[in-house]
Write a protein that holds these residues in place. Sequence first.
Motif, PDB file in Angstrom:
ATOM      1  N   PRO A 157       0.819  -1.222   0.000  1.00 36.34           N
ATOM      2  CA  PRO A 157       0.000   0.000   0.000  1.00 36.34           C
ATOM      3  C   PRO A 157       0.849   1.266   0.000  1.00 36.34           C
ATOM      4  O   PRO A 157       1.936   1.303   0.579  1.00 36.34           O
ATOM      5  CB  PRO A 157      -0.806  -0.120   1.290  1.00 36.34           C
ATOM      6  CG  PRO A 157      -0.002  -1.015   2.165  1.00 36.34           C
ATOM      7  CD  PRO A 157       0.729  -1.961   1.247  1.00 36.34           C
ATOM      8  N   ASP A 158       0.342   2.291  -0.681  1.00 33.74           N
ATOM      9  CA  ASP A 158       1.025   3.586  -0.683  1.00 33.74           C
ATOM     10  C   ASP A 158       0.823   4.318   0.635  1.00 33.74           C
ATOM     11  O   ASP A 158       1.682   5.063   1.078  1.00 33.74           O
ATOM     12  CB  ASP A 158       0.505   4.469  -1.820  1.00 33.74           C
ATOM     13  CG  ASP A 158       1.137   4.120  -3.145  1.00 33.74           C
ATOM     14  OD1 ASP A 158       2.066   3.286  -3.169  1.00 33.74           O
ATOM     15  OD2 ASP A 158       0.726   4.689  -4.163  1.00 33.74           O
ATOM     16  N   VAL A 159      -0.338   4.125   1.221  1.00 30.74           N
ATOM     17  CA  VAL A 159      -0.680   4.802   2.467  1.00 30.74           C
ATOM     18  C   VAL A 159      -1.031   3.751   3.508  1.00 30.74           C
ATOM     19  O   VAL A 159      -1.833   2.860   3.243  1.00 30.74           O
ATOM     20  CB  VAL A 159      -1.889   5.752   2.270  1.00 30.74           C
ATOM     21  CG1 VAL A 159      -2.270   6.419   3.575  1.00 30.74           C
ATOM     22  CG2 VAL A 159      -1.586   6.784   1.199  1.00 30.74           C
ATOM     23  N   ILE A 160      -0.418   3.862   4.654  1.00 30.71           N
ATOM     24  CA  ILE A 160      -0.724   2.949   5.751  1.00 30.71           C
ATOM     25  C   ILE A 160      -1.257   3.791   6.900  1.00 30.71           C
ATOM     26  O   ILE A 160      -0.626   4.762   7.321  1.00 30.71           O
ATOM     27  CB  ILE A 160       0.527   2.174   6.195  1.00 30.71           C
ATOM     28  CG1 ILE A 160       1.036   1.318   5.036  1.00 30.71           C
ATOM     29  CG2 ILE A 160       0.227   1.317   7.416  1.00 30.71           C
ATOM     30  CD1 ILE A 160       2.327   0.598   5.302  1.00 30.71           C
ATOM     31  N   LEU A 161      -2.436   3.425   7.368  1.00 31.41           N
ATOM     32  CA  LEU A 161      -3.017   4.161   8.488  1.00 31.41           C
ATOM     33  C   LEU A 161      -2.254   3.824   9.758  1.00 31.41           C
ATOM     34  O   LEU A 161      -2.019   2.669  10.079  1.00 31.41           O
ATOM     35  CB  LEU A 161      -4.491   3.816   8.640  1.00 31.41           C
ATOM     36  CG  LEU A 161      -5.374   4.203   7.457  1.00 31.41           C
ATOM     37  CD1 LEU A 161      -6.815   3.768   7.704  1.00 31.41           C
ATOM     38  CD2 LEU A 161      -5.319   5.700   7.212  1.00 31.41           C
ATOM     39  N   ASP A 162      -1.873   4.864  10.481  1.00 30.17           N
ATOM     40  CA  ASP A 162      -1.093   4.707  11.708  1.00 30.17           C
ATOM     41  C   ASP A 162      -1.784   5.497  12.816  1.00 30.17           C
ATOM     42  O   ASP A 162      -1.900   6.730  12.713  1.00 30.17           O
ATOM     43  CB  ASP A 162       0.316   5.239  11.466  1.00 30.17           C
ATOM     44  CG  ASP A 162       1.221   5.103  12.678  1.00 30.17           C
ATOM     45  OD1 ASP A 162       0.768   4.597  13.728  1.00 30.17           O
ATOM     46  OD2 ASP A 162       2.390   5.509  12.572  1.00 30.17           O
ATOM     47  N   PRO A 163      -2.251   4.837  13.862  1.00 32.80           N
ATOM     48  CA  PRO A 163      -2.930   5.560  14.952  1.00 32.80           C
ATOM     49  C   PRO A 163      -2.058   6.633  15.601  1.00 32.80           C
ATOM     50  O   PRO A 163      -2.569   7.608  16.149  1.00 32.80           O
ATOM     51  CB  PRO A 163      -3.276   4.470  15.964  1.00 32.80           C
ATOM     52  CG  PRO A 163      -3.109   3.179  15.253  1.00 32.80           C
ATOM     53  CD  PRO A 163      -2.209   3.409  14.091  1.00 32.80           C
ATOM     54  N   ALA A 164      -0.748   6.479  15.511  1.00 32.43           N
ATOM     55  CA  ALA A 164       0.151   7.485  16.088  1.00 32.43           C
ATOM     56  C   ALA A 164       0.188   8.743  15.228  1.00 32.43           C
ATOM     57  O   ALA A 164       0.568   9.811  15.711  1.00 32.43           O
ATOM     58  CB  ALA A 164       1.559   6.908  16.239  1.00 32.43           C
ATOM     59  N   ARG A 165      -0.202   8.615  13.947  1.00 30.76           N
ATOM     60  CA  ARG A 165      -0.233   9.762  13.034  1.00 30.76           C
ATOM     61  C   ARG A 165      -1.585   9.781  12.335  1.00 30.76           C
ATOM     62  O   ARG A 165      -1.711   9.338  11.193  1.00 30.76           O
ATOM     63  CB  ARG A 165       0.897   9.643  12.010  1.00 30.76           C
ATOM     64  CG  ARG A 165       2.279   9.734  12.640  1.00 30.76           C
ATOM     65  CD  ARG A 165       3.444   9.580  11.669  1.00 30.76           C
ATOM     66  NE  ARG A 165       3.179   9.966  10.306  1.00 30.76           N
ATOM     67  CZ  ARG A 165       3.415   9.187   9.251  1.00 30.76           C
ATOM     68  NH1 ARG A 165       3.898   7.988   9.410  1.00 30.76           N
ATOM     69  NH2 ARG A 165       3.180   9.609   8.028  1.00 30.76           N
ATOM     70  N   PRO A 166      -2.614  10.281  13.018  1.00 28.25           N
ATOM     71  CA  PRO A 166      -3.967  10.262  12.431  1.00 28.25           C
ATOM     72  C   PRO A 166      -4.030  11.032  11.112  1.00 28.25           C
ATOM     73  O   PRO A 166      -3.348  12.042  10.936  1.00 28.25           O
ATOM     74  CB  PRO A 166      -4.838  10.935  13.483  1.00 28.25           C
ATOM     75  CG  PRO A 166      -4.029  10.975  14.737  1.00 28.25           C
ATOM     76  CD  PRO A 166      -2.594  10.900  14.335  1.00 28.25           C
ATOM     77  N   ALA A 167      -4.847  10.538  10.203  1.00 23.34           N
ATOM     78  CA  ALA A 167      -5.050  11.185   8.913  1.00 23.34           C
ATOM     79  C   ALA A 167      -6.480  10.928   8.466  1.00 23.34           C
ATOM     80  O   ALA A 167      -7.109   9.968   8.895  1.00 23.34           O
ATOM     81  CB  ALA A 167      -4.071  10.641   7.888  1.00 23.34           C
ATOM     82  N   MET A 168      -6.989  11.809   7.606  1.00 25.04           N
ATOM     83  CA  MET A 168      -8.328  11.625   7.049  1.00 25.04           C
ATOM     84  C   MET A 168      -8.188  11.301   5.569  1.00 25.04           C
ATOM     85  O   MET A 168      -7.395  11.912   4.863  1.00 25.04           O
ATOM     86  CB  MET A 168      -9.154  12.893   7.233  1.00 25.04           C
ATOM     87  CG  MET A 168      -9.432  13.208   8.696  1.00 25.04           C
ATOM     88  SD  MET A 168     -10.572  14.575   8.909  1.00 25.04           S
ATOM     89  CE  MET A 168      -9.618  15.951   8.320  1.00 25.04           C
ATOM     90  N   ILE A 169      -8.973  10.334   5.128  1.00 27.14           N
ATOM     91  CA  ILE A 169      -8.941   9.933   3.724  1.00 27.14           C
ATOM     92  C   ILE A 169     -10.359   9.992   3.190  1.00 27.14           C
ATOM     93  O   ILE A 169     -11.287   9.462   3.800  1.00 27.14           O
ATOM     94  CB  ILE A 169      -8.369   8.514   3.574  1.00 27.14           C
ATOM     95  CG1 ILE A 169      -6.927   8.482   4.077  1.00 27.14           C
ATOM     96  CG2 ILE A 169      -8.454   8.047   2.131  1.00 27.14           C
ATOM     97  CD1 ILE A 169      -6.306   7.116   4.094  1.00 27.14           C
ATOM     98  N   GLY A 170     -10.529  10.625   2.048  1.00 26.94           N
ATOM     99  CA  GLY A 170     -11.840  10.689   1.426  1.00 26.94           C
ATOM    100  C   GLY A 170     -12.795  11.664   2.085  1.00 26.94           C
ATOM    101  O   GLY A 170     -14.007  11.525   1.970  1.00 26.94           O
TER     102      GLY A 170
END
Length: 109
Positions: free
Chosen positions: A51-64
């Motif tokens: 995957p190009d993007v991996i969700l990491d709880p230590a670095r929150p991000a929003m997708i879509g």
Amino acid sequence: MIIQAYRIAEDKRVLLPVMPCLDGFVLTHTVEPVEIPEQKDVDVFLPPYEPDVILDPARPAMIGTFMPAEYIMELRRQTAGAVESSKNVIKEVKRRVRESLWQGLRWAY
């Protein structure tokens, strides 16, 4: 068809959702032989998922999520480019399937 969809959707030139569909009448009112390739052959055909993007709880991000208007046209340009790229990827995958997994299968498309 499903194995091809993974290969197309996960190609770095595409990275778009793929939705293999089958008509309900065909599914419920017809019978045809099914060829299931060996797992080892599928493993050779499908590269490992990276995957190009991996969700990491230590670095929150929003997708879509909602995006400002100035970014929407760029997103649409990128999507259109991925759709255009997918045409060549689909041809490559089709050729590769013929050469490896299902050599004897006839293709209607």
